[in-house]
Design a protein around this motif. Sequence first.
Motif, PDB file in Angstrom:
ATOM      1  N   VAL A  31     113.882 -46.505-109.302  1.00  9.73           N
ATOM      2  CA  VAL A  31     112.753 -45.888-109.987  1.00  9.73           C
ATOM      3  C   VAL A  31     111.811 -45.235-108.980  1.00  9.73           C
ATOM      4  CG1 VAL A  31     112.933 -47.434-111.967  1.00  9.73           C
ATOM      5  CG2 VAL A  31     111.502 -48.095-110.036  1.00  9.73           C
ATOM      6  N   CYS A  32     110.797 -44.585-109.536  1.00 14.12           N
ATOM      7  CA  CYS A  32     109.769 -43.801-108.858  1.00 14.12           C
ATOM      8  C   CYS A  32     109.467 -44.218-107.414  1.00 14.12           C
ATOM      9  CB  CYS A  32     108.505 -43.936-109.691  1.00 14.12           C
ATOM     10  SG  CYS A  32     107.681 -42.412-110.019  1.00 14.12           S
ATOM     11  N   TYR A  33     109.831 -43.364-106.459  1.00 13.64           N
ATOM     12  CA  TYR A  33     109.555 -43.503-105.027  1.00 13.64           C
ATOM     13  C   TYR A  33     110.325 -44.631-104.347  1.00 13.64           C
ATOM     14  CZ  TYR A  33     105.810 -40.074-105.491  1.00 13.64           C
ATOM     15  OH  TYR A  33     105.099 -38.916-105.729  1.00 13.64           O
ATOM     16  N   THR A  34     111.299 -45.235-105.016  1.00  8.92           N
ATOM     17  CA  THR A  34     112.100 -46.283-104.371  1.00  8.92           C
ATOM     18  C   THR A  34     113.550 -45.828-104.176  1.00  8.92           C
ATOM     19  OG1 THR A  34     112.811 -47.385-106.430  1.00  8.92           O
ATOM     20  CG2 THR A  34     110.672 -48.032-105.506  1.00  8.92           C
ATOM     21  N   GLU A  35     113.820 -44.518-104.206  1.00  5.20           N
ATOM     22  CA  GLU A  35     115.192 -44.018-104.280  1.00  5.20           C
ATOM     23  C   GLU A  35     115.883 -43.964-102.913  1.00  5.20           C
ATOM     24  OE1 GLU A  35     112.369 -41.647-107.027  1.00  5.20           O
ATOM     25  OE2 GLU A  35     112.472 -42.183-104.911  1.00  5.20           O
ATOM     26  N   GLU A  36     115.757 -45.008-102.103  1.00  2.00           N
ATOM     27  CA  GLU A  36     116.299 -44.982-100.746  1.00  2.00           C
ATOM     28  C   GLU A  36     117.811 -44.786-100.720  1.00  2.00           C
ATOM     29  OE1 GLU A  36     114.234 -47.374-101.810  1.00  2.00           O
ATOM     30  OE2 GLU A  36     112.450 -47.338-100.512  1.00  2.00           O
ATOM     31  N   ARG A  37     118.541 -45.528-101.552  1.00  2.00           N
ATOM     32  CA  ARG A  37     120.003 -45.403-101.536  1.00  2.00           C
ATOM     33  C   ARG A  37     120.460 -44.066-102.131  1.00  2.00           C
ATOM     34  NH1 ARG A  37     122.184 -50.371-104.662  1.00  2.00           N
ATOM     35  NH2 ARG A  37     120.322 -49.913-105.910  1.00  2.00           N
ATOM     36  N   SER A  38     119.769 -43.637-103.176  1.00  2.00           N
ATOM     37  CA  SER A  38     120.155 -42.369-103.818  1.00  2.00           C
ATOM     38  C   SER A  38     119.960 -41.189-102.877  1.00  2.00           C
ATOM     39  CB  SER A  38     119.336 -42.170-105.100  1.00  2.00           C
ATOM     40  OG  SER A  38     119.595 -43.202-106.027  1.00  2.00           O
ATOM     41  N   VAL A  39     118.814 -41.141-102.195  1.00  2.00           N
ATOM     42  CA  VAL A  39     118.596 -40.023-101.270  1.00  2.00           C
ATOM     43  C   VAL A  39     119.556 -40.112-100.084  1.00  2.00           C
ATOM     44  CG1 VAL A  39     116.780 -41.036 -99.815  1.00  2.00           C
ATOM     45  CG2 VAL A  39     116.829 -38.578-100.205  1.00  2.00           C
ATOM     46  N   ALA A  40     119.909 -41.334 -99.691  1.00  2.00           N
ATOM     47  CA  ALA A  40     120.887 -41.483 -98.606  1.00  2.00           C
ATOM     48  C   ALA A  40     122.239 -40.889 -99.013  1.00  2.00           C
ATOM     49  CB  ALA A  40     121.034 -42.951 -98.234  1.00  2.00           C
ATOM     50  N   GLU A  41     122.649 -41.110-100.261  1.00  2.00           N
ATOM     51  CA  GLU A  41     123.891 -40.520-100.746  1.00  2.00           C
ATOM     52  C   GLU A  41     123.807 -39.000-100.737  1.00  2.00           C
ATOM     53  OE1 GLU A  41     126.749 -41.838-101.560  1.00  2.00           O
ATOM     54  OE2 GLU A  41     126.257 -43.968-101.501  1.00  2.00           O
ATOM     55  N   HIS A  42     122.671 -38.469-101.146  1.00  2.00           N
ATOM     56  CA  HIS A  42     122.501 -37.018-101.154  1.00  2.00           C
ATOM     57  C   HIS A  42     122.509 -36.457 -99.728  1.00  2.00           C
ATOM     58  CE1 HIS A  42     121.399 -35.831-105.420  1.00  2.00           C
ATOM     59  NE2 HIS A  42     121.770 -37.091-105.496  1.00  2.00           N
ATOM     60  N   LYS A  43     121.896 -37.171 -98.817  1.00  2.00           N
ATOM     61  CA  LYS A  43     121.872 -36.708 -97.423  1.00  2.00           C
ATOM     62  C   LYS A  43     123.285 -36.675 -96.839  1.00  2.00           C
ATOM     63  CE  LYS A  43     120.071 -37.827 -92.831  1.00  2.00           C
ATOM     64  NZ  LYS A  43     119.228 -38.755 -92.033  1.00  2.00           N
ATOM     65  N   VAL A  44     124.071 -37.695 -97.099  1.00  2.00           N
ATOM     66  CA  VAL A  44     125.443 -37.730 -96.594  1.00  2.00           C
ATOM     67  C   VAL A  44     126.218 -36.499 -97.081  1.00  2.00           C
ATOM     68  CG1 VAL A  44     127.653 -38.932 -96.813  1.00  2.00           C
ATOM     69  CG2 VAL A  44     125.582 -40.229 -96.263  1.00  2.00           C
TER      70      VAL A  44
END
Length: 472
Positions: A31-44
């Motif tokens: 949820v809101c501002y806790t998307e650490e794993r999701s953004v990591a997947e996008h960065k990869v």
Amino acid sequence: MDNRNEIWRNVDEQKPRFIALSDRVWGMPEVCYTEERSVAEHKVELLAQGFRITENIAGIPTAIIGEAGEGGPVIAILGEYDALPGLSQEAGKATHSPVETGGHGHGCGHNLLGSAAMLAATAVKDWLAANKVPGRVRYYGCPAEEGGAAKAFMVRAGAFKDADIAISWHPSSWWEVVPPLSLANTRADFVFTGRAAHAAASPHLGRSALDAVELMNVGVNYMREHMPSDARVHYAVLDTGGIAPNVVQAHARVRYSIRARDLPGMLELAGRVRKIAEGAALMTETKIEMRIVSAVSNMVANAPLEQALQGILEELGPPHFDEQDRAFASAIRATLSPQEIASVWRSIGMEDTGAPLADFTVPLDARRNPMIGSTDVGDVSWAVPTVQAHAPTVAIGTPFHTWQIVAQGKEPAAHKAMVQVSKAMASLAIAAITDPALLAAAKADHARQLKATPYICPIPETVKPPLDMSRG
């Protein structure tokens, strides 16, 4: 040069990677501002595709930009990946079956949104390189759309200052250009401070902050009769002051979401709500502090981009659904009320045909009765000419922010829709890069509207991105 067919073939070749990305993000709802794993997947995936990466946009750890190309126009393609609380649900189930009790879920389809946007950006990147055309495409990985206003903070920080146009999309029941309507919105906490006391032995010495919250809510309820019919006010009590009824509550906090058709109307309404809070504090002899959490602006239309996108949607056509797709959509529709289904058909000015999935393109001039919410894409639309598409990822009538949306988030129908809308967004991006007249018309339309109403960021400079807002 057959740009569109070339782009569409590229999207089809690349789609397995991005469908897999969407499904991975679906499985890690944040949820809101806790998307650490999701953004990591996008960065990869951005790195694998050869994009140049910029992180920590506007001081937000889960915001990222991937850019490719050189010179020429700059095309922004917007993605999201935040989920919603309390909507955990098994995929592919037409009954309410949480994966985790009280867990999160992608109840607005942002797992699809981000993946399709990056797929479109990747196709544009490849086309620019293959054809040696000057131009840049940027994928904006945007967190916290669900109330966190991340894009508004990104606009304020200048992340879009050199972009020429912005393109986005959203999961929906329909294949259409998104009507450029949204409500300006602010979220504010009203923090009341009173005085604790023994509720039986010395109640006269206490000053209840919880009483102030209740009186504020009563006052706002009376105000609802006297505000514009398209305005909205909602609230959630975040702090009741404790669990002991024999202690006068010395502290309490309520969060309000205040919406109106445009920014001036929203600011006026927020001022009225603040006066009610001050009145509640006066009645209870407590102190009140209003803290802005986030805010977003209403959408600015862009007729040239909307007309260009409509032409692409009509040429491309909606996704090609099969009987299996329609069967699961029908099972989902069986869980919905007739009112829910009818309201979605009314949003495009049509009667229910009984179709479980959209197999037509909604006309640009449809007689709409849109269901209007708020989005931080609104602030992007003030910074740069912006257009959005809807793609039919769900059964017609499915209300968003529900378990039914989560259940459909990994279905083949949703995948087909995200791929189809990727083709549309990539096609519009290439059209803007190769057609100076379209780009000029979009910019002129945007400049005309801002001349009449200049943009003022709805978030005060002193307010920073609320990175801890999901933690209470």
